[in-house]
Design a protein around this motif. Structure first.
Motif, mmCIF file in Angstrom:
data_model
loop_
_atom_site.group_PDB
_atom_site.id
_atom_site.type_symbol
_atom_site.label_atom_id
_atom_site.label_comp_id
_atom_site.label_asym_id
_atom_site.label_seq_id
_atom_site.Cartn_x
_atom_site.Cartn_y
_atom_site.Cartn_z
ATOM 1 N N GLY A 239 39.246 61.259 37.231
ATOM 2 C CA GLY A 239 40.264 60.708 38.126
ATOM 3 C C GLY A 239 40.560 61.619 39.306
ATOM 4 O O GLY A 239 39.823 62.579 39.592
ATOM 5 N N ALA A 240 41.665 61.321 39.971
ATOM 6 C CA ALA A 240 41.996 61.992 41.235
ATOM 7 C C ALA A 240 42.418 63.452 41.048
ATOM 8 O O ALA A 240 42.599 64.170 42.031
ATOM 9 C CB ALA A 240 43.105 61.226 41.945
ATOM 10 N N GLN A 241 42.607 63.864 39.791
ATOM 11 C CA GLN A 241 43.010 65.251 39.546
ATOM 12 C C GLN A 241 41.945 66.042 38.790
ATOM 13 O O GLN A 241 42.246 67.019 38.120
ATOM 14 C CB GLN A 241 44.325 65.280 38.767
ATOM 15 N N GLN A 242 40.709 65.591 38.903
ATOM 16 C CA GLN A 242 39.626 66.226 38.127
ATOM 17 C C GLN A 242 39.396 67.684 38.528
ATOM 18 O O GLN A 242 39.150 68.529 37.699
ATOM 19 C CB GLN A 242 38.344 65.430 38.344
ATOM 20 N N TRP A 243 39.472 67.954 39.826
ATOM 21 C CA TRP A 243 39.130 69.295 40.305
ATOM 22 C C TRP A 243 40.201 69.842 41.251
ATOM 23 O O TRP A 243 40.997 69.086 41.791
ATOM 24 C CB TRP A 243 37.822 69.245 41.127
ATOM 25 N N ARG A 244 40.123 71.141 41.451
ATOM 26 C CA ARG A 244 40.809 71.798 42.577
ATOM 27 C C ARG A 244 39.716 72.424 43.456
ATOM 28 O O ARG A 244 38.593 72.625 42.985
ATOM 29 C CB ARG A 244 41.718 72.926 42.067
ATOM 30 N N ILE A 245 40.072 72.750 44.684
ATOM 31 C CA ILE A 245 39.116 73.462 45.532
ATOM 32 C C ILE A 245 39.129 74.921 45.079
ATOM 33 O O ILE A 245 40.200 75.545 45.025
ATOM 34 C CB ILE A 245 39.490 73.322 47.020
ATOM 35 N N ASP A 246 37.971 75.426 44.709
ATOM 36 C CA ASP A 246 37.890 76.779 44.158
ATOM 37 C C ASP A 246 38.407 77.791 45.188
ATOM 38 O O ASP A 246 37.922 77.814 46.323
ATOM 39 C CB ASP A 246 36.428 77.083 43.779
ATOM 40 N N GLY A 247 39.389 78.565 44.794
ATOM 41 C CA GLY A 247 39.960 79.570 45.704
ATOM 42 C C GLY A 247 41.140 79.037 46.506
ATOM 43 O O GLY A 247 41.856 79.798 47.134
ATOM 44 N N GLY A 248 41.330 77.715 46.504
ATOM 45 C CA GLY A 248 42.496 77.139 47.198
ATOM 46 C C GLY A 248 42.092 76.179 48.306
ATOM 47 O O GLY A 248 41.086 76.402 48.997
ATOM 48 N N SER A 249 42.884 75.115 48.473
ATOM 49 C CA SER A 249 42.525 74.083 49.456
ATOM 50 C C SER A 249 42.634 74.603 50.888
ATOM 51 O O SER A 249 41.972 74.091 51.792
ATOM 52 C CB SER A 249 43.405 72.844 49.271
ATOM 53 N N HIS A 250 43.448 75.647 51.095
ATOM 54 C CA HIS A 250 43.591 76.185 52.451
ATOM 55 C C HIS A 250 42.257 76.728 52.986
ATOM 56 O O HIS A 250 42.056 76.792 54.198
ATOM 57 C CB HIS A 250 44.652 77.297 52.472
ATOM 58 N N LEU A 251 41.352 77.099 52.057
ATOM 59 C CA LEU A 251 40.071 77.676 52.501
ATOM 60 C C LEU A 251 39.287 76.683 53.349
ATOM 61 O O LEU A 251 38.565 77.071 54.276
ATOM 62 C CB LEU A 251 39.225 78.110 51.296
ATOM 63 N N LEU A 252 39.435 75.395 53.049
ATOM 64 C CA LEU A 252 38.714 74.388 53.829
ATOM 65 C C LEU A 252 39.248 74.365 55.262
ATOM 66 O O LEU A 252 38.462 74.338 56.227
ATOM 67 C CB LEU A 252 38.866 73.005 53.177
ATOM 68 N N CYS A 253 40.575 74.385 55.392
ATOM 69 C CA CYS A 253 41.148 74.353 56.750
ATOM 70 C C CYS A 253 40.776 75.631 57.510
ATOM 71 O O CYS A 253 40.488 75.587 58.718
ATOM 72 C CB CYS A 253 42.667 74.175 56.680
ATOM 73 N N GLU A 254 40.773 76.749 56.798
ATOM 74 C CA GLU A 254 40.395 78.004 57.469
ATOM 75 C C GLU A 254 38.934 77.954 57.931
ATOM 76 O O GLU A 254 38.595 78.456 59.013
ATOM 77 C CB GLU A 254 40.650 79.188 56.536
ATOM 78 N N ALA A 255 38.077 77.321 57.119
ATOM 79 C CA ALA A 255 36.654 77.222 57.506
ATOM 80 C C ALA A 255 36.497 76.328 58.739
ATOM 81 O O ALA A 255 35.725 76.648 59.659
ATOM 82 C CB ALA A 255 35.845 76.667 56.334
ATOM 83 N N LEU A 256 37.235 75.210 58.763
ATOM 84 C CA LEU A 256 37.175 74.326 59.939
ATOM 85 C C LEU A 256 37.695 75.068 61.172
ATOM 86 O O LEU A 256 37.113 74.984 62.261
ATOM 87 C CB LEU A 256 38.038 73.079 59.702
ATOM 88 N N ALA A 257 38.784 75.819 60.986
ATOM 89 C CA ALA A 257 39.371 76.554 62.117
ATOM 90 C C ALA A 257 38.410 77.638 62.604
ATOM 91 O O ALA A 257 38.291 77.879 63.813
ATOM 92 C CB ALA A 257 40.710 77.158 61.714
ATOM 93 N N ASP A 258 37.709 78.276 61.671
ATOM 94 C CA ASP A 258 36.712 79.292 62.065
ATOM 95 C C ASP A 258 35.649 78.672 62.961
ATOM 96 O O ASP A 258 35.232 79.258 63.951
ATOM 97 C CB ASP A 258 36.011 79.868 60.824
ATOM 98 N N ARG A 259 35.228 77.470 62.580
ATOM 99 C CA ARG A 259 34.195 76.815 63.390
ATOM 100 C C ARG A 259 34.730 76.521 64.804
ATOM 101 O O ARG A 259 33.996 76.573 65.777
ATOM 102 C CB ARG A 259 33.737 75.527 62.715
ATOM 103 N N LEU A 260 36.025 76.238 64.888
ATOM 104 C CA LEU A 260 36.601 75.899 66.198
ATOM 105 C C LEU A 260 36.916 77.145 67.027
ATOM 106 O O LEU A 260 37.082 77.062 68.249
ATOM 107 C CB LEU A 260 37.878 75.065 65.996
ATOM 108 N N GLY A 261 37.018 78.299 66.356
ATOM 109 C CA GLY A 261 37.248 79.570 67.063
ATOM 110 C C GLY A 261 38.521 79.547 67.881
ATOM 111 O O GLY A 261 39.559 79.056 67.431
ATOM 112 N N ASP A 262 38.430 80.072 69.133
ATOM 113 C CA ASP A 262 39.662 80.208 69.919
ATOM 114 C C ASP A 262 40.137 78.890 70.547
ATOM 115 O O ASP A 262 41.061 78.882 71.356
ATOM 116 C CB ASP A 262 39.524 81.313 70.976
ATOM 117 N N ARG A 263 39.515 77.811 70.132
ATOM 118 C CA ARG A 263 40.070 76.502 70.548
ATOM 119 C C ARG A 263 41.377 76.223 69.805
ATOM 120 O O ARG A 263 42.156 75.365 70.214
ATOM 121 C CB ARG A 263 39.087 75.373 70.226
ATOM 122 N N VAL A 264 41.585 76.920 68.679
ATOM 123 C CA VAL A 264 42.815 76.709 67.901
ATOM 124 C C VAL A 264 43.865 77.715 68.361
ATOM 125 O O VAL A 264 43.626 78.928 68.327
ATOM 126 C CB VAL A 264 42.555 76.889 66.383
#
Ligand SMILES: Cc1cc2nc3c(=O)[nH]c(=O)nc-3n(C[C@H](O)[C@H](O)[C@H](O)COP(=O)(O)OP(=O)(O)OC[C@H]3O[C@@H](n4cnc5c(N)ncnc54)[C@H](O)[C@@H]3O)c2cc1C
Length: 462
Positions: free
Chosen positions: A201-226
Motif C-alpha cells: 500500500g501507500a505506506q510500504q516504503w520510506r525514502i532511504d535517508g529521508g524524503s528531503h534528499l530528493l528535493c536537495e538532489a533536484l535543487a543541486d541539479r538546478l544550482g544557483d537558479r534556486v
C-alpha cells in the motif's frame, strides 16, 4: 522552444516547484526558483533525531503506485527502505491497553465492516477527474463528514474509528472537511485499502535517508537558479511580462525579478497571501481552504528495543495526543525511532501547548503505550500548524462548499501565472506523487504555450 528562451520564475522550492523547474530547464527555459525559507523541500524536511541521523519531519511514505516518485528516486540515485511492521500492534481504547497481531483496533468487526462499506460506496460515486461533476456533488460538498457520520453511522465503535482513520489518512478533523473532499481524497490516493495499507500500500516504503534528499538532489541539479530566503509578496503582470517582488531577506534586502511566466507552486491558502496585480478572480481570491492538522513527534531510543518484546511499534489510541505511532528506525537499526502522529482536532489542541507541555504530554502517552520501554533519549516535535510557509499539512483540506467553488478553476492560469503544488493535482492529491504530477503538468502547459520572450532582470532595492 525556438527563438528567445522563455524566462520563468517558480515560486516555492517544494517538490512541485523543483520538478517543474527541472522540466522547464530541460526544455530550454531560463528559470529562477524563489523560496521563502532558508532550505528547499517545503513539507519534505529532515530533522535531526540522533547523532548524524535524521528522520522525516514531514512526508515519509510511498508505495508502488507512486510511479513518478519512484522514477525520480531512480533518476537521482536514491533508494527506499521498507516500513517495518513485524510484531504485535498496541492499542489504547477506552483507557484499556491491548496488544494483538492485527493492525486494526479491537473494535466491533461488523461495525467497522459496515463503515468501510459506506465509505466504499461514496468513494466509488466520486469522479476523481472532476469531483465537482460527480453525481450528487452538490449534496456531498455541502455537508461535513461529521454531519454525515452523525446521520448514517449508528455503532459507537464506528464513530470511534472514523476520526482516527481520517486523522491518519488525511490529518483531518471530520467536522472540517466535506464528504466530497473525503471521498475525492480517498479515491485520488488509490482507494481506501491502498491508502491504508503498509505492505503493498501507500505506506510500504520510506525514502532511504529521508524524503528531503530528493528535493536537495533536484535543487543541486538546478544550482544557483534556486534562491533561498526569498518570500514572494507580490506578482504584477503588465503587457510584456511579470514582475515578482520578494520581501526583505535576512539581510534586509528586497529583490524583484522579471519573467515571461510565473509558476506559483505553493498551497492555495498561501497563494492568497501574495498580492496579485491584476487581482485574482473569484473564487481563487477568497475561497479559503482549511488547514491539514498534523504534528509529528519523534522519540529516539538506542535501538528499536520494542522489537525485543515482539512489538511492531505500531499503535492506535482513541485519545491523543499520539493517535498513532510507527517504527521509523533506519534499516541498520543504529538507532530506534518511533514516530507519533498527532492529527485532526488533537493536533490543534497540541499545537496550542508550550513546547514543554507538548513533550510532557507525548512522553506520558508513550509511557502508557509502551510501559516496558525506557524514556527516549530525545523527543522532537515538528509542529506544521505553526509553520508560516506551510500553514498545516499533510495538505489543504477542502471544507463544505470548497470543491464546487474552487475545483473548476483550480488550475486555470491567471494570465501569465500558472498553478502547481500537490493541491492542484487530481491524481494523488496531497501526496508527494501529486506534487510531482502537478509540476510535470504545469511545465508541459507552459512549454505548450511556447510564448515569445522578454528580458528577466533583477532589481535590488533596500
Ligand atoms: C507531517 C507530514 C506528513 C506527510 N506525509 C506524507 C506521506 O507520508 N506521503 C506523501 O506522499 N506525502 C506526505 N505529506 C505531504 C507531502 O509532503 C506534500 O504533498 C508535498 O511535499 C507537497 O509539495 P509541494 O511542492 O506541493 O508543496 P510544499 O512542500 O508546501 O512546497 C511549497 C514551497 O513554497 C514555499 N513558499 C510558501 N510560500 C511562499 C512564498 N510566498 N514565497 C516563496 N516561497 C514560498 C514553502 O516554503 C515551500 O518550500 C506529508 C506532509 C507532512 C507535512
Amino acid at each position: 522552444m525556438n527563438g528567445t528562451r522563455m524566462r520563468v520564475v517558480v515560486v516555492g522550492a517544494g517538490l512541485a516547484g523543483l520538478t517543474a523547474a527541472v522540466d522547464l530547464v530541460n526544455a530550454g527555459a531560463v528559470v529562477t526558483v524563489l523560496e521563502a525559507r532558508d532550505r528547499v523541500g517545503g513539507r519534505m524536511h529532515g530533522i535531526p533525531v540522533s547523532s548524524g541521523i535524521s528522520a522525516d519531519g514531514g512526508a515519509a511514505y510511498l508505495g508502488v503506485r507512486h510511479t513518478e516518485l519512484l522514477a525520480q528516486l531512480r533518476e537521482y540515485g536514491l533508494g527506499v527502505a521498507s516500513t517495518e511492521m513485524a510484531g504485535d500492534s498496541t492499542f489504547l481504547m477506552a483507557g484499556q491497553r491491548t496488544t494483538t497481531p492485527g493492525r486494526v483496533p479491537p473494535l466491533g468487526a461488523v461495525a467497522l465492516g459496515d463503515l468501510f462499506d459506506r465509505l466504499d460506496e461514496i468513494v466509488a460515486s466520486v469522479r476523481t477527474d472532476a469531483p465537482w461533476l460527480s453525481p450528487d456533488a452538490e449534496r456531498l460538498d455541502r455537508i461535513s463528514v461529521a454531519q454525515w457520520a452523525a446521520d448514517v453511522i449508528d455503532h459507537p465503535d464506528a464513530q470511534t474509528f472514523l476520526p482516527l482513520f481520517l486523522g491518519e489518512m488525511m490529518a483531518a478533523d471530520p467536522a472540517s472537511i466535506s464528504v466530497l473532499h473525503m471521498a475525492f481524497y480517498l479515491s485520488s490516493g488509490g482507494g481506501i485499502r491502498y491508502l491504508n495499507a503498509f505492505e503493498g500500500g501507500a505506506q510500504q516504503w520510506r525514502i532511504d535517508g529521508g524524503s528531503h534528499l530528493l528535493c536537495e538532489a533536484l535543487a543541486d541539479r538546478l544550482g544557483d537558479r534556486v534562491r533561498l530566503d526569498r518570500p514572494v509578496l507580490a506578482i504584477e503582470q503588465d503587457r510584456d511580462g511579470v514582475t515578482v517582488a520578494c520581501g526583505p531577506d535576512s539581510e534586509g534586502i528586497s529583490t524583484t525579478y522579471r519573467a515571461d511566466r510565473v509558476v506559483v507552486a505553493i498551497p492555495p491558502l498561501l497563494a492568497q497571501q501574495i498580492e496579485f496585480r491584476p487581482g485574482l478572480p473569484e473564487p481563487r481570491a477568497t475561497a479559503a481552504t482549511g488547514r491539514g492538522c498534523a504534528v509529528k513527534v519523534h522519540l529516539s531510543y538506542p535501538s528499536p528495543i520494542w522489537r525485543d518484546s515482539g512489538l511492531s511499534g505500531w499503535s492506535v489510541s482513541a485519545q491523543g495526543p499520539l493517535l498513532s505511532t510507527v517504527d521509523d528506525s533506519p534499516p541498520d537499526e543504529s538507532v530506534g525511532i518511533l514516530t507519533g502522529f498527532v492529527t485532526g482536532a488533537a493536533a490543534s489542541a497540541f499545537s496550542a501547548m508550550s513546547e514543554a507541555e507538548q513533550r510532557e504530554a507525548a512522553l506520558a502517552h508513550t509511557r502508557r503505550l509502551f510501559p516496558q520501554l525506557p524514556a527516549p533519549s530525545q523527543c522532537t516535535v515538528t509542529d506544521w500548524l505553526s509553520e508560516t510557509y506551510s500553514k498545516g499539512c499533510y495538505a489543504a483540506l477542502f471544507g463544505p462548499g470548497d470543491w464546487l467553488r474552487l475545483g473548476p478553476s483550480l488550475i486555470e492560469p491567471h494570465g501569465r501565472v500558472h498553478w502547481a503544488g500537490t493541491e492542484t493535482s487530481l491524481e494523488f492529491f496531497g501526496l508527494m506523487e501529486g506534487a510531482i504530477r502537478s509540476g510535470r503538468r504545469v511545465a508541459a502547459e507552459m512549454i505548450a504555450a511556447g510564448i515569445s520572450q522578454t528580458d528577466s532582470r533583477k532589481v535590488v532595492s533596500r
